[in-house]
Scaffold this motif. Structure first.
Motif, PDB file in Angstrom:
ATOM      1  N   VAL A 125      -7.364   1.805  18.604  1.00 49.73           N
ATOM      2  CA  VAL A 125      -6.922   0.419  18.465  1.00 49.73           C
ATOM      3  C   VAL A 125      -5.410   0.386  18.615  1.00 49.73           C
ATOM      4  O   VAL A 125      -4.734   1.399  18.428  1.00 49.73           O
ATOM      5  CB  VAL A 125      -7.339  -0.206  17.108  1.00 49.73           C
ATOM      6  N   LEU A 126      -4.883  -0.776  18.945  1.00 49.63           N
ATOM      7  CA  LEU A 126      -3.435  -0.982  18.972  1.00 49.63           C
ATOM      8  C   LEU A 126      -3.129  -2.040  17.939  1.00 49.63           C
ATOM      9  O   LEU A 126      -3.787  -3.080  17.883  1.00 49.63           O
ATOM     10  CB  LEU A 126      -2.972  -1.357  20.377  1.00 49.63           C
ATOM     11  N   ARG A 127      -2.144  -1.750  17.081  1.00 45.33           N
ATOM     12  CA  ARG A 127      -1.862  -2.642  15.958  1.00 45.33           C
ATOM     13  C   ARG A 127      -0.366  -2.769  15.735  1.00 45.33           C
ATOM     14  O   ARG A 127       0.406  -1.920  16.146  1.00 45.33           O
ATOM     15  CB  ARG A 127      -2.570  -2.140  14.712  1.00 45.33           C
ATOM     16  N   ASP A 128      -0.007  -3.855  15.050  1.00 47.46           N
ATOM     17  CA  ASP A 128       1.388  -4.086  14.717  1.00 47.46           C
ATOM     18  C   ASP A 128       1.817  -3.180  13.581  1.00 47.46           C
ATOM     19  O   ASP A 128       1.005  -2.798  12.731  1.00 47.46           O
ATOM     20  CB  ASP A 128       1.612  -5.545  14.304  1.00 47.46           C
ATOM     21  N   GLY A 129       3.094  -2.853  13.563  1.00 50.02           N
ATOM     22  CA  GLY A 129       3.655  -2.054  12.482  1.00 50.02           C
ATOM     23  C   GLY A 129       5.157  -2.164  12.487  1.00 50.02           C
ATOM     24  O   GLY A 129       5.725  -2.907  13.290  1.00 50.02           O
TER      25      GLY A 129
END
Length: 169
Positions: A73-77
């Motif tokens: 998955v690609l997620r904000d951080g």
């Protein structure tokens, strides 16, 4: 010279010795279903500075990455968008754990190495392999994340040491 690399140069109308380099590419027309177009518009509104084109490009790129690497998955951080395992740690964390295990146990074969990391992290070997494959596809991205984390950890340790020294005197 620039034309050999697929870059066109266009003279600036105000000066004769200044050139703007732009990559040579054609636009790709994409039609969206109305509901998708509306959601994309809302997405752009929620991300100041983005455009319909940049948001669509990012979402297509991320969708392709997740298709190419199931379980990813690609997620904000804090460092922006980053790759991670679904329900698990970020890819950079897995890669750093594997590197650390390799340094600690240089004689292990790849399967033994993954077993060691699985035992230490609780992340199943098939997901570790997903992280390894993703890093192999995007090494600069993952290495930047590792370097940023290392810098942040070093800065936090230095701050802690300064505080400890101050309180010890």
């Amino acid at each position: 010279m620039l034309a050999a690399h697929g870059i066109q140069t266009q003279p600036d109308p105000t000066t004769s010795d200044y050139h703007v380099a732009t990559p040579k590419r054609s636009a790709t027309a994409v039609g969206f279903d109305p509901a998708v177009a509306e959601r994309l518009t809302v997405c752009v509104g929620n991300h100041p500075g983005s455009s319909l084109s940049s948001a669509a490009n990012r979402l297509v790129d991320e969708g392709l990455r997740m298709t190419e690497h199931p379980g990813l998955v690609l997620r904000d951080g804090p460092t922006g968008r980053r790759a991670g395992l679904a329900g698990g740690p970020d890819v950079w964390e897995i890669v750093r754990a594997i590197r650390s295990a390799r340094v600690a146990e240089p004689g292990l074969d790849p399967d033994e190495l993954l077993t060691l990391v699985t035992c230490n992290t609780g992340v199943p070997a098939h997901l570790l392999r997903t992280a390894v494959r993703y890093r192999a596809s995007y090494p600069a991205e993952i290495d930047r994340e590792i370097e940023a984390a290392t810098r942040a950890e070093d800065a936090a340790e230095q701050a802690w040491r300064r505080e400890t020294d101050l309180l010890a005197r």
